[in-house]
Scaffold this motif. Structure first.
Motif, PDB file in Angstrom:
ATOM      1  N   SER A  96     140.412  54.159  77.477  1.00 15.84           N
ATOM      2  CA  SER A  96     141.546  53.291  77.164  1.00 15.84           C
ATOM      3  C   SER A  96     142.760  53.657  78.011  1.00 15.84           C
ATOM      4  CB  SER A  96     141.906  53.394  75.673  1.00 15.84           C
ATOM      5  OG  SER A  96     142.446  54.671  75.370  1.00 15.84           O
ATOM      6  N   LYS A  97     142.663  54.780  78.730  1.00 15.09           N
ATOM      7  CA  LYS A  97     143.740  55.238  79.614  1.00 15.09           C
ATOM      8  C   LYS A  97     143.131  55.609  80.960  1.00 15.09           C
ATOM      9  CE  LYS A  97     146.582  57.094  75.854  1.00 15.09           C
ATOM     10  NZ  LYS A  97     147.240  58.310  75.301  1.00 15.09           N
ATOM     11  N   VAL A 112     141.817  45.304  93.543  1.00 14.08           N
ATOM     12  CA  VAL A 112     140.831  44.343  93.035  1.00 14.08           C
ATOM     13  C   VAL A 112     140.076  44.926  91.846  1.00 14.08           C
ATOM     14  CG1 VAL A 112     138.711  43.088  93.606  1.00 14.08           C
ATOM     15  CG2 VAL A 112     140.601  43.152  95.249  1.00 14.08           C
ATOM     16  N   LEU A 113     139.633  46.176  91.964  1.00 11.32           N
ATOM     17  CA  LEU A 113     138.872  46.798  90.878  1.00 11.32           C
ATOM     18  C   LEU A 113     139.697  46.871  89.596  1.00 11.32           C
ATOM     19  CD1 LEU A 113     136.399  48.385  89.840  1.00 11.32           C
ATOM     20  CD2 LEU A 113     137.453  50.452  90.774  1.00 11.32           C
ATOM     21  N   GLY A 114     140.936  47.339  89.702  1.00  7.92           N
ATOM     22  CA  GLY A 114     141.753  47.485  88.509  1.00  7.92           C
ATOM     23  C   GLY A 114     142.132  46.164  87.871  1.00  7.92           C
ATOM     24  N   ALA A 115     142.541  45.210  88.704  1.00  7.15           N
ATOM     25  CA  ALA A 115     143.053  43.946  88.172  1.00  7.15           C
ATOM     26  C   ALA A 115     141.951  43.026  87.657  1.00  7.15           C
ATOM     27  CB  ALA A 115     143.868  43.221  89.236  1.00  7.15           C
ATOM     28  N   THR A 116     140.730  43.191  88.128  1.00 10.91           N
ATOM     29  CA  THR A 116     139.639  42.335  87.651  1.00 10.91           C
ATOM     30  C   THR A 116     138.838  42.981  86.526  1.00 10.91           C
ATOM     31  OG1 THR A 116     138.161  43.140  89.410  1.00 10.91           O
ATOM     32  CG2 THR A 116     139.417  41.128  89.850  1.00 10.91           C
ATOM     33  N   ARG A 120     138.899  48.029  81.435  1.00 14.17           N
ATOM     34  CA  ARG A 120     138.579  49.369  81.937  1.00 14.17           C
ATOM     35  C   ARG A 120     139.805  50.117  82.430  1.00 14.17           C
ATOM     36  NH1 ARG A 120     133.406  51.028  83.222  1.00 14.17           N
ATOM     37  NH2 ARG A 120     131.835  49.528  82.560  1.00 14.17           N
ATOM     38  N   PHE A 121     140.770  49.387  82.994  1.00 13.46           N
ATOM     39  CA  PHE A 121     141.888  50.033  83.667  1.00 13.46           C
ATOM     40  C   PHE A 121     143.231  49.529  83.139  1.00 13.46           C
ATOM     41  CE2 PHE A 121     138.399  50.130  86.732  1.00 13.46           C
ATOM     42  CZ  PHE A 121     138.349  51.481  87.022  1.00 13.46           C
ATOM     43  N   LYS A 122     144.161  50.477  82.983  1.00 17.84           N
ATOM     44  CA  LYS A 122     145.536  50.128  82.620  1.00 17.84           C
ATOM     45  C   LYS A 122     146.408  49.950  83.852  1.00 17.84           C
ATOM     46  CE  LYS A 122     147.710  51.802  79.187  1.00 17.84           C
ATOM     47  NZ  LYS A 122     148.455  52.726  78.307  1.00 17.84           N
ATOM     48  N   ALA A 123     145.950  50.472  84.990  1.00 18.45           N
ATOM     49  CA  ALA A 123     146.814  50.479  86.159  1.00 18.45           C
ATOM     50  C   ALA A 123     145.997  50.561  87.435  1.00 18.45           C
ATOM     51  CB  ALA A 123     147.781  51.658  86.083  1.00 18.45           C
ATOM     52  N   ALA A 140     144.166  36.873  86.375  1.00 18.34           N
ATOM     53  CA  ALA A 140     145.574  37.076  86.023  1.00 18.34           C
ATOM     54  C   ALA A 140     145.874  36.820  84.551  1.00 18.34           C
ATOM     55  CB  ALA A 140     146.459  36.199  86.904  1.00 18.34           C
ATOM     56  N   ALA A 141     145.250  35.811  83.951  1.00 15.09           N
ATOM     57  CA  ALA A 141     145.575  35.459  82.568  1.00 15.09           C
ATOM     58  C   ALA A 141     145.314  36.625  81.622  1.00 15.09           C
ATOM     59  CB  ALA A 141     144.771  34.238  82.132  1.00 15.09           C
ATOM     60  N   LYS A 142     144.187  37.332  81.806  1.00 14.96           N
ATOM     61  CA  LYS A 142     143.860  38.458  80.930  1.00 14.96           C
ATOM     62  C   LYS A 142     144.473  39.763  81.414  1.00 14.96           C
ATOM     63  CE  LYS A 142     139.453  36.732  79.089  1.00 14.96           C
ATOM     64  NZ  LYS A 142     137.995  37.003  78.970  1.00 14.96           N
ATOM     65  N   ALA A 143     144.452  39.966  82.737  1.00 13.88           N
ATOM     66  CA  ALA A 143     144.864  41.258  83.272  1.00 13.88           C
ATOM     67  C   ALA A 143     146.374  41.371  83.448  1.00 13.88           C
ATOM     68  CB  ALA A 143     144.170  41.520  84.605  1.00 13.88           C
ATOM     69  N   GLY A 144     147.044  40.245  83.684  1.00 17.28           N
ATOM     70  CA  GLY A 144     148.465  40.281  83.995  1.00 17.28           C
ATOM     71  C   GLY A 144     149.310  41.066  83.017  1.00 17.28           C
ATOM     72  N   PRO A 145     149.189  40.827  81.706  1.00 22.73           N
ATOM     73  CA  PRO A 145     150.014  41.578  80.754  1.00 22.73           C
ATOM     74  C   PRO A 145     149.552  43.011  80.529  1.00 22.73           C
ATOM     75  CG  PRO A 145     149.308  39.437  79.881  1.00 22.73           C
ATOM     76  CD  PRO A 145     148.459  39.722  81.071  1.00 22.73           C
ATOM     77  N   ARG A 146     148.309  43.321  80.895  1.00 23.06           N
ATOM     78  CA  ARG A 146     147.733  44.634  80.567  1.00 23.06           C
ATOM     79  C   ARG A 146     147.786  45.627  81.734  1.00 23.06           C
ATOM     80  NH1 ARG A 146     144.430  47.800  77.590  1.00 23.06           N
ATOM     81  NH2 ARG A 146     142.826  48.973  78.704  1.00 23.06           N
ATOM     82  N   VAL A 147     147.510  45.163  82.946  1.00 24.44           N
ATOM     83  CA  VAL A 147     147.319  46.069  84.079  1.00 24.44           C
ATOM     84  C   VAL A 147     148.601  46.192  84.900  1.00 24.44           C
ATOM     85  CG1 VAL A 147     145.974  46.563  86.156  1.00 24.44           C
ATOM     86  CG2 VAL A 147     144.865  45.477  84.180  1.00 24.44           C
TER      87      VAL A 147
END
Length: 208
Positions: A96-97, A112-116, A120-123, A140-147
């Motif tokens: 989770s971190k 690419v790995l982190g944002a897609t 799995r990834f916070k950053a 972007a819709a799912k990853a944008g607020p999280r990553v």
């Protein structure tokens, strides 16, 4: 510590290098309470110098065609996720971190790995590469607020010019990555400097 899990930081070397180079550059951060993973690119390359030849490694194949580039990046992403799954079963990793970062070609893949893979990834951080925002539209819709995304760059980088790197962060923000930031060492070229490592450590402490 028994019973405790630790954040995972995946660090990807540059094209033609191996894991020893980025491991050396990031050594000042090894006192932090994180588990580091330094994988080796899956594609061996002959690197010919004036007096010596050696084997380096790459993360993906690129001939100018963007579709084939995306396919090659996706294959390497699956490869890395499989390594992380193996580690998770044997090490005290808190998935989770987790963060992924990389230098140059490794920086392109890290973004690419982190944002897609936002579950799995916070950053994700690119150093001397570029956030490949063209490949992040669907995520972007799912990853944008999280990553959280970061681009760390040298102001005198002649291999990957600073302006496209700045533009990639701006484009990522417009896609919905609300925590996308750019940091520049004005005196640096295509390299990882101690100043960049300090910035990276502060950023990782903040986002993990």
């Amino acid at each position: 510590e028994e019973g405790k899990r630790y954040p995972l930081v995946v660090a990807l070397h540059g094209m033609g290098q191996d894991e020893s180079v980025i491991r050396r550059d990031l050594a000042p951060l090894f006192d932090r309470p994180w588990i580091w993973l330094f994988p080796r690119g899956p594609y061996p390359l002959e690197i010919r110098g004036r007096h010596v030849m050696r084997i380096g490694y790459a993360w993906y194949m690129f001939d100018g065609d963007q579709t084939r580039l995306r396919q090659s990046m996706d294959a390497s992403c699956r490869h890395l996720l499989a390594i992380i799954d193996t580690l998770w079963n044997t090490c005290r990793i808190d998935l989770s971190k987790a963060a992924v970062l990389g230098f140059s070609q490794g920086g392109y893949l890290a973004g690419v790995l982190g944002a897609t893979n936002p579950m799995r990834f916070k950053a994700a951080c690119s150093i001397g590469g570029r956030i490949k925002h063209e490949f992040l539209t669907d995520a972007a819709a799912k990853a944008g607020p999280r990553v959280a995304l970061a681009q760390i760059h040298g102001g005198r980088d002649e291999s990957v010019k600073p302006q496209p790197a700045r533009d990639s962060i701006e484009a990522s923000s417009k896609l919905g990555f609300t925590r996308a930031e750019y940091l520049e060492d004005p005196e640096a070229g295509h390299e990882i400097t101690p100043r960049m490592v300090d910035w990276l450590g502060t950023w990782l402490e903040r986002v993990l």
